[in-house]
Design an enzyme around this catalytic site. Structure first.
Site, PDB file in Angstrom:
ATOM      1  N   HIS A   1      -0.745 -29.986  -2.419  1.00 44.82           N
ATOM      2  CA  HIS A   1       0.078 -30.264  -1.243  1.00 44.82           C
ATOM      3  C   HIS A   1       1.454 -29.169  -1.624  1.00 44.82           C
ATOM      4  O   HIS A   1       1.317 -28.058  -1.857  1.00 44.82           O
ATOM      5  CB  HIS A   1       0.729 -31.762  -1.200  1.00 44.82           C
ATOM      6  CG  HIS A   1       1.279 -32.119  -0.125  1.00 44.82           C
ATOM      7  ND1 HIS A   1       1.235 -31.365   1.085  1.00 44.82           N
ATOM      8  CD2 HIS A   1       1.858 -33.237   0.261  1.00 44.82           C
ATOM      9  CE1 HIS A   1       2.140 -32.067   1.920  1.00 44.82           C
ATOM     10  NE2 HIS A   1       2.521 -33.232   1.321  1.00 44.82           N
TER      11      HIS A   1
ATOM     12  N   HIS B   1      -7.094 -25.487   4.175  1.00 46.73           N
ATOM     13  CA  HIS B   1      -6.102 -26.487   5.015  1.00 46.73           C
ATOM     14  C   HIS B   1      -7.340 -27.737   5.580  1.00 46.73           C
ATOM     15  O   HIS B   1      -8.344 -27.095   5.839  1.00 46.73           O
ATOM     16  CB  HIS B   1      -5.233 -26.269   6.230  1.00 46.73           C
ATOM     17  CG  HIS B   1      -4.116 -27.150   6.296  1.00 46.73           C
ATOM     18  ND1 HIS B   1      -4.608 -28.102   7.466  1.00 46.73           N
ATOM     19  CD2 HIS B   1      -2.896 -27.146   5.870  1.00 46.73           C
ATOM     20  CE1 HIS B   1      -3.351 -28.760   7.312  1.00 46.73           C
ATOM     21  NE2 HIS B   1      -2.381 -28.186   6.441  1.00 46.73           N
TER      22      HIS B   1
ATOM     23  N   ASP C   1       2.319 -22.195   2.445  1.00 52.82           N
ATOM     24  CA  ASP C   1       2.839 -22.181   1.057  1.00 52.82           C
ATOM     25  C   ASP C   1       2.448 -20.706   0.592  1.00 52.82           C
ATOM     26  O   ASP C   1       3.089 -20.453  -0.348  1.00 52.82           O
ATOM     27  CB  ASP C   1       2.084 -23.293   0.173  1.00 52.82           C
ATOM     28  CG  ASP C   1       2.644 -24.634   0.734  1.00 52.82           C
ATOM     29  OD1 ASP C   1       3.831 -24.905   0.698  1.00 52.82           O
ATOM     30  OD2 ASP C   1       1.715 -25.513   0.803  1.00 52.82           O
TER      31      ASP C   1
HETATM   32  C1  LIG Z   1      -5.249 -27.731   1.224  1.00 48.02           C
HETATM   33  C2  LIG Z   1      -6.763 -28.136   0.496  1.00 48.02           C
HETATM   34  C3  LIG Z   1      -6.114 -29.380  -0.588  1.00 48.02           C
HETATM   35  C4  LIG Z   1      -7.582 -28.900   1.579  1.00 48.02           C
HETATM   36  O1  LIG Z   1      -8.476 -29.615   0.903  1.00 48.02           O
HETATM   37  P1  LIG Z   1      -9.683 -30.011   1.601  1.00 48.02           P
HETATM   38  O2  LIG Z   1      -9.563 -30.230   2.960  1.00 48.02           O
HETATM   39  O3  LIG Z   1     -10.386 -31.421   0.822  1.00 48.02           O
HETATM   40  O4  LIG Z   1     -10.824 -28.979   1.519  1.00 48.02           O
HETATM   41  P2  LIG Z   1     -11.621 -28.817   0.167  1.00 48.02           P
HETATM   42  O5  LIG Z   1     -11.144 -28.710  -1.024  1.00 48.02           O
HETATM   43  O6  LIG Z   1     -12.884 -29.786   0.302  1.00 48.02           O
HETATM   44  O7  LIG Z   1     -12.395 -27.276   0.463  1.00 48.02           O
HETATM   45  C5  LIG Z   1     -13.638 -27.127   1.342  1.00 48.02           C
HETATM   46  C6  LIG Z   1     -14.216 -25.809   0.555  1.00 48.02           C
HETATM   47  O8  LIG Z   1     -13.365 -24.609   0.676  1.00 48.02           O
HETATM   48  C7  LIG Z   1     -13.042 -24.273  -0.516  1.00 48.02           C
HETATM   49  N1  LIG Z   1     -11.707 -23.870  -0.653  1.00 48.02           N
HETATM   50  C8  LIG Z   1     -10.807 -24.682  -0.057  1.00 48.02           C
HETATM   51  N2  LIG Z   1      -9.572 -24.230  -0.496  1.00 48.02           N
HETATM   52  C9  LIG Z   1      -9.805 -23.080  -0.934  1.00 48.02           C
HETATM   53  C10 LIG Z   1      -9.094 -22.025  -1.784  1.00 48.02           C
HETATM   54  N3  LIG Z   1      -7.530 -22.190  -1.511  1.00 48.02           N
HETATM   55  N4  LIG Z   1      -9.437 -21.149  -2.502  1.00 48.02           N
HETATM   56  C11 LIG Z   1     -10.910 -21.108  -2.462  1.00 48.02           C
HETATM   57  N5  LIG Z   1     -11.709 -22.129  -2.014  1.00 48.02           N
HETATM   58  C12 LIG Z   1     -11.089 -22.939  -1.028  1.00 48.02           C
HETATM   59  C13 LIG Z   1     -13.329 -25.558  -1.505  1.00 48.02           C
HETATM   60  O9  LIG Z   1     -13.812 -25.149  -2.912  1.00 48.02           O
HETATM   61  C14 LIG Z   1     -14.755 -26.118  -1.014  1.00 48.02           C
HETATM   62  O10 LIG Z   1     -15.766 -25.213  -1.082  1.00 48.02           O
HETATM   63  P3  LIG Z   1     -17.219 -26.117  -1.559  1.00 48.02           P
HETATM   64  O11 LIG Z   1     -17.514 -26.664  -0.022  1.00 48.02           O
HETATM   65  O12 LIG Z   1     -18.033 -24.990  -1.975  1.00 48.02           O
HETATM   66  O13 LIG Z   1     -16.943 -27.144  -2.738  1.00 48.02           O
HETATM   67  C15 LIG Z   1      -7.463 -27.006  -0.343  1.00 48.02           C
HETATM   68  O14 LIG Z   1      -7.753 -26.259   0.754  1.00 48.02           O
HETATM   69  C16 LIG Z   1      -6.727 -26.518  -1.334  1.00 48.02           C
HETATM   70  O15 LIG Z   1      -6.715 -26.871  -2.472  1.00 48.02           O
HETATM   71  N6  LIG Z   1      -6.069 -25.359  -1.105  1.00 48.02           N
HETATM   72  C17 LIG Z   1      -4.992 -24.922  -2.251  1.00 48.02           C
HETATM   73  C18 LIG Z   1      -4.002 -25.290  -2.368  1.00 48.02           C
HETATM   74  C19 LIG Z   1      -2.972 -25.160  -1.280  1.00 48.02           C
HETATM   75  O16 LIG Z   1      -2.527 -24.075  -0.825  1.00 48.02           O
HETATM   76  N7  LIG Z   1      -2.242 -26.290  -0.675  1.00 48.02           N
HETATM   77  C20 LIG Z   1      -1.431 -26.368   0.253  1.00 48.02           C
HETATM   78  C21 LIG Z   1      -1.945 -26.951   1.553  1.00 48.02           C
HETATM   79  S1  LIG Z   1      -0.792 -26.742   2.814  1.00 48.02           S
END
Ligand SMILES: CC(C)(COP(=O)(O)OP(=O)(O)OC[C@H]1O[C@@H](n2cnc3c(N)ncnc32)[C@H](O)[C@@H]1OP(=O)(O)O)[C@@H](O)C(=O)NCCC(=O)NCCS
Length: 383
Positions: free
Chosen positions: A223, A262, A319
């Site tokens: 987050h 996201h 971010d």
């Molecule tokens: C924001 C976030 C937590 C959303 O999580 P979510 O909706 O649960 O999405 P998931 O983590 O299940 O991601 C779906 C797929 O995309 C991939 N993915 C998501 N964000 C990614 C990233 N930043 N880099 C690389 N791959 C990513 C995941 O590995 C997953 O792949 P898979 O299906 O092969 O397992 C996630 O995108 C993330 O961890 N981003 C990085 C942290 C970040 O920037 N957070 C700020 C948010 S405003």
């Protein structure tokens, strides 16, 4: 939405309540606060006006805004107990840990919640919104071994925060950029920290304790903590010429790239666009351009590479650029997530006040997957 397992992991797609504070339109990359797009607010409004708009649900007239600004300024000084909590924290502690404790301490003298007294609840929120900025600046200066700087009532919320953080008044351009950054981070419908705030407040816990819980949720790297991690990533990459190969390796090893992805957006986060525009203008006036260049190459390479895969829904989020912007203002990376809280506290407060008009405790159901009839084994008979 529940899948064949009977539940929705991470509450994805679950509509948990109604709100009119803000809406994320994920498919088209649009964000509105009470119906107005963030682009328009970023161009025409100020953080204080947006806070009023968010809390009261209407744009203030000049009189109302003047009164509101005066109230925000009158509440900037921290109670001695909060100063003592900050002073007692070890300098090695993360500022989000100290902030969570400091905000809990802001409620030492808070009365029990009275849901019917909305006016009182709003004034209480204004006090916390105002004091939280002072707390973040003070926590940063304590860590850096610097004396606290008293708030300056001549300055706007953004100017005063930078003044309390750095000990000198910001120039007009940087103050404006920071004010817009605060506007952009103010609210984001049911994100994790807002949901945490709402869950705690739904038990009729105090505002200070609900906001303290939200700070805990915001601190995580998935987050708000991502903004600090993006800059750690840029530093680890080291130089712009390493960035393309770094991205190729990250994708090949399925590493998460911070500042990307996201739950709701399926295209570019509109906040990232506005932040990037401001960052480009600011970077043009600075000598140090390497961090921006590194991030620009990570950004472009990620979009290019992901567009060739089934993960073309992963785009940069707010971010990705905010930390680079703050670094150009000489702010340390460890303070980026607390700065997110300086803004988002207004969104958390608005959600709680909205929810308390028609409150019902959040208490979802769980799918139990453990055994149903286990016999208790006496200690002497256990292996
Ligand atoms: C924001 C976030 C937590 C959303 O999580 P979510 O909706 O649960 O999405 P998931 O983590 O299940 O991601 C779906 C797929 O995309 C991939 N993915 C998501 N964000 C990614 C990233 N930043 N880099 C690389 N791959 C990513 C995941 O590995 C997953 O792949 P898979 O299906 O092969 O397992 C996630 O995108 C993330 O961890 N981003 C990085 C942290 C970040 O920037 N957070 C700020 C948010 S405003």
């Amino acid at each position: 939405m529940a899948d064949e397992s009977g539940f929705s992991k991470g509450l994805a797609g679950v509509v948990a309540d109604a709100t009119s504070v803000s809406q994320v339109q994920g498919e088209v990359g649009r964000l509105i606060y009470r119906g107005i797009s963030i682009e328009e607010l970023a161009e025409k409004s100020t953080y204080e006006e947006c806070v009023y708009f968010s809390l009261y649900g209407k744009l203030p007239n000049q009189n109302e805004l003047n009164k509101f600004n005066a109230e925000m300024k009158a509440n900037r000084v921290l109670p001695k107990t909060v100063e003592a909590v900050i002073a007692a924290a070890p300098r090695s502690a993360h500022p989000m840990s100290i902030l969570q404790a400091a905000v809990a301490a802001m409620g030492f003298d808070e009365n029990p919640v009275n849901l019917k007294n909305e006016e009182h609840n709003i004034h209480n929120a204004i006090k916390i919104i105002s004091q939280l900025a002072t707390a973040v600046a003070r926590i940063s200066r304590e860590r850096r071994g610097l004396a606290a700087v008293a708030p300056n009532p001549e300055l706007s919320h953004a100017e005063n925060f930078l003044y309390m953080l750095n000990g000198s008044k910001p120039n007009k351009e940087e103050a404006h950029i920071f004010d817009v950054a605060l506007i952009l981070h103010l609210d984001h419908d049911f994100n994790a920290s807002t949901f945490a705030a709402r869950v705690v407040a739904s038990t009729e816990a105090k505002l200070s304790l609900s906001i303290s819980a939200a700070i805990g949720a915001l601190s995580g790297p998935l987050h708000g903590g991502a903004n600090e991690k993006v800059l750690e990533m840029a530093d680890a990459i080291g130089a712009p010429e390493n960035a393309k190969a770094w991205v190729a390796n990250a994708l090949a090893t399925k590493a998460k790239v911070m500042g990307f992805g996201h739950r709701v957006y399926r295209t570019m986060d509109p906040r990232a666009k506005v932040l990037r525009g401001m960052l480009e203008k600011l970077v043009a006036t600075k000598k140090e351009k390497d961090t921006y260049e590194t991030l620009r190459i990570v950004h472009d390479s990620m979009i290019e590479e992901l567009s060739k895969t089934s993960k073309d829904y992963i785009w940069p989020n707010v971010d990705f650029w905010s930390g680079a912007l703050y670094r150009l203002m000489d702010i340390e990376s460890i303070d980026f997530t607390p700065i997110f809280a300086v803004s988002r506290v207004a969104g958390w407060s608005s959600h709680i006040i909205e929810m308390w008009r028609d409150n019902r405790i959040y208490r979802p159901a769980a799918k139990y997957v453990g055994p149903a009839d286990v016999k208790y084994v006496d200690m002497k008979n256990r292996k």
